[in-house]
Design an enzyme around this catalytic site. Structure first.
Site, PDB file in Angstrom:
ATOM      1  N   TYR A   1      84.791  19.525  48.697  1.00 58.42           N
ATOM      2  CA  TYR A   1      86.168  19.773  49.126  1.00 58.42           C
ATOM      3  C   TYR A   1      86.830  18.581  49.830  1.00 58.42           C
ATOM      4  O   TYR A   1      87.982  18.647  50.213  1.00 58.42           O
ATOM      5  CB  TYR A   1      86.229  21.022  50.018  1.00 58.42           C
ATOM      6  CG  TYR A   1      85.994  22.287  49.221  1.00 58.42           C
ATOM      7  CD1 TYR A   1      87.035  23.143  48.904  1.00 58.42           C
ATOM      8  CD2 TYR A   1      84.725  22.597  48.754  1.00 58.42           C
ATOM      9  CE1 TYR A   1      86.825  24.278  48.145  1.00 58.42           C
ATOM     10  CE2 TYR A   1      84.500  23.735  47.991  1.00 58.42           C
ATOM     11  CZ  TYR A   1      85.543  24.571  47.691  1.00 58.42           C
ATOM     12  OH  TYR A   1      85.337  25.689  46.932  1.00 58.42           O
TER      13      TYR A   1
ATOM     14  N   LYS B   1      71.099  24.775  45.061  1.00 63.16           N
ATOM     15  CA  LYS B   1      70.721  24.526  43.664  1.00 63.16           C
ATOM     16  C   LYS B   1      69.869  23.254  43.686  1.00 63.16           C
ATOM     17  O   LYS B   1      70.146  22.277  42.979  1.00 63.16           O
ATOM     18  CB  LYS B   1      72.002  24.363  42.822  1.00 63.16           C
ATOM     19  CG  LYS B   1      71.770  24.291  41.335  1.00 63.16           C
ATOM     20  CD  LYS B   1      71.191  25.549  40.729  1.00 63.16           C
ATOM     21  CE  LYS B   1      70.861  25.339  39.258  1.00 63.16           C
ATOM     22  NZ  LYS B   1      69.983  26.381  38.691  1.00 63.16           N
TER      23      LYS B   1
ATOM     24  N   ASP C   1      72.224  30.557  41.206  1.00 64.03           N
ATOM     25  CA  ASP C   1      72.333  31.370  39.988  1.00 64.03           C
ATOM     26  C   ASP C   1      71.535  32.668  40.132  1.00 64.03           C
ATOM     27  O   ASP C   1      72.027  33.759  39.801  1.00 64.03           O
ATOM     28  CB  ASP C   1      71.889  30.577  38.744  1.00 64.03           C
ATOM     29  CG  ASP C   1      70.614  29.779  38.979  1.00 64.03           C
ATOM     30  OD1 ASP C   1      70.176  29.654  40.137  1.00 64.03           O
ATOM     31  OD2 ASP C   1      70.035  29.278  37.989  1.00 64.03           O
TER      32      ASP C   1
ATOM     33  N   ASP D   1      82.156  29.576  48.427  1.00 65.37           N
ATOM     34  CA  ASP D   1      83.438  30.007  47.870  1.00 65.37           C
ATOM     35  C   ASP D   1      83.201  30.998  46.731  1.00 65.37           C
ATOM     36  O   ASP D   1      83.820  32.069  46.655  1.00 65.37           O
ATOM     37  CB  ASP D   1      84.181  28.766  47.361  1.00 65.37           C
ATOM     38  CG  ASP D   1      85.602  29.068  46.952  1.00 65.37           C
ATOM     39  OD1 ASP D   1      86.107  30.153  47.289  1.00 65.37           O
ATOM     40  OD2 ASP D   1      86.219  28.218  46.288  1.00 65.37           O
TER      41      ASP D   1
ATOM     42  N   ASP E   1      83.592  35.521  46.736  1.00 64.14           N
ATOM     43  CA  ASP E   1      84.491  36.300  45.873  1.00 64.14           C
ATOM     44  C   ASP E   1      83.685  37.361  45.128  1.00 64.14           C
ATOM     45  O   ASP E   1      84.130  38.501  44.970  1.00 64.14           O
ATOM     46  CB  ASP E   1      85.209  35.390  44.864  1.00 64.14           C
ATOM     47  CG  ASP E   1      86.587  34.962  45.359  1.00 64.14           C
ATOM     48  OD1 ASP E   1      86.769  34.882  46.590  1.00 64.14           O
ATOM     49  OD2 ASP E   1      87.481  34.711  44.519  1.00 64.14           O
TER      50      ASP E   1
END
Ligand code: ATP
Length: 392
Positions: free
Chosen positions: A167, A224, A257, A281, A285
């Site tokens: 970001y 990850k 994942d 982020d 959601d």
């Protein structure tokens, strides 16, 4: 006018006079003298304006000892005078307020979204609000798209790093518009940034309880690191080091994942999840989907000891703005979270209880299966919160 900030036009307060000119230095003095908390309210754009009006109404209905000062930062102000954040805006917020209540930013009339970036990301980065806390609670089984999940089965928190990762907009494009174009987006992970967010997650786990009153006891780190070996390696090393300082807290690790799959198959084991900016982020959601959608999700952007900012997870949703159909509960629950953070846990609990009752009695907007408008749902919760007996 204070510090050139003409944007604030009035102060909301429970005690008359209800509307006064915003002299924030006077507010600072009065708040220190009376221990009332000072809250800057930036409703922003689209449905932000509608849902924050309801959050303010509910804060006032429970009689929380706060002074609310509205600011008009957002698309309208930007289009009127090209101001995104007035000079000294962030230092004024940090100096003169205990917390900031934000709606949402984004407006089709400002396609560059420059005001949203400068206000929202500016607040997170320049005020160093490094911990994004997103509680995920299922209020009623009817809100969850998964079969057979009871409310107590979904009660976890995602702690998202808020100031680093992808970001920071570091990188660039080379040979743009040619077949050889190269785009590089850097993922920034500093030792300091990783360590403080992981430590925050352990402290959060120690100091927060589940809705049923039982203690939290497990921090899971999500990354990850099998593919992003450099950044992931740092997160892995720091997580092990910090975890050793908290021997009573159980630890876990999942690749992002696998975590996404687990979240939709069986989210019942999650407790506190700590992760980087991008994964946070995305998974929040997804997690919002478990609790009834974006309209139900609350968040806080924190830096312990500093002025923190609270905002519903949803954006400005231009397609439904101005129609009195947006769900105000995410913003109202955000207000409850803010009050609890400021030491007003009883008022926060009162508000949460009222939202829970609204959900159970279907006094909701259409997205949750009800028939009320934004304002009517907010009014119902405000009225119920005002007479919620927390001892019942
Ligand atoms: P932004 O770019 O500012 O994030 P957006 O429209 O891309 O805005 P959201 O605002 O998060 O994204 O909303 C996506 C969709 O989710 C909306 O178009 C709307 O259908 C739904 N939604 C979001 N928030 C709410 C809400 N409070 N009540 C009802 N529906 C909502």
């Amino acid at each position: 006018m204070v510090n050139g900030l003409t944007s604030a036009s009035r102060t909301w307060s429970h005690h008359p006079p209800a509307f006064v000119r915003p002299d924030t230095s006077a507010l600072w003095y009065l708040s220190r003298m009376s221990s009332r908390k000072r809250i800057a309210v930036i409703a922003g754009d689209g449905i932000g304006k509608e849902v924050i009006a309801q959050a303010v109404r509910v804060i006032q209905s429970v009689g929380a000892p706060v002074d609310l000062t509205p600011f008009d930062w957002g698309a309208d102000r930007y289009l009127a005078d090209k101001t995104t954040v007035p000079p000294d805006g962030f230092s004024m917020l940090a100096r003169d307020f205990d917390a900031i209540l934000v709606g949402a930013f984004g407006d089709p009339r400002v396609p560059s979204n420059i005001h949203a970036r400068e206000i929202l990301l500016g607040m997170r980065f320049q005020m160093d609000l490094y911990a994004n806390v997103r509680p995920v609670r299922l209020m009623d089984a009817s809100l969850c798209p998964l079969k057979g999940v009871e409310p107590r089965g979904i009660d976890f928190d995602v702690i998202r790093e808020n100031t680093e990762g992808v970001y920071g907009n570091l990188g660039g494009v080379f040979k743009q518009g040619t077949p050889d174009e190269i785009a590089i987006q850097e993922d920034v992970n500093t030792r300091k940034g990783v360590e403080r967010i992981i430590r925050f997650a352990f402290e959060y786990c120690l100091n927060h309880r589940k809705l049923d009153g039982s203690p939290r006891g497990r921090v899971l780190m999500c990354d990850k690191s099998n593919a992003m070996t450099h950044a992931g390696g740092l997160w892995q090393r720091v997580f092990k080091e910090v975890a050793a300082e908290y021997p009573k807290i159980e630890t876990g690790h999942m690749y992002v994942d696998a975590l996404c799959m687990q979240m939709v198959c069986d989210p019942r084991g999650f407790d506190v999840i700590v992760t980087n900016n991008l994964f946070g982020d995305i998974i929040t959601d997804l997690a919002a989907g478990l609790q009834g959608g974006l309209g139900m999700a609350a968040s806080g952007n924190l830096h312990p000891g500093k002025t923190s900012m609270f905002e519903p997870v949803h954006g400005s949703a231009p397609t439904i703005a101005g129609k009195n159909i947006a769900n105000p509960f995410g913003a109202i629950l955000t207000a409850a979270m803010m009050l609890a953070h400021l030491g007003m846990k009883a008022e926060g609990d009162q508000i949460e209880r009222a939202v829970l009752e609204a959900v159970r009695e279907k006094k909701t907007t259409q997205d949750l299966g009800g028939t009320l408008g934004t304002a009517e749902a907010g009014a119902w919760v405000g009225e119920r919160a005002a007479r919620c007996d927390m001892s019942a």
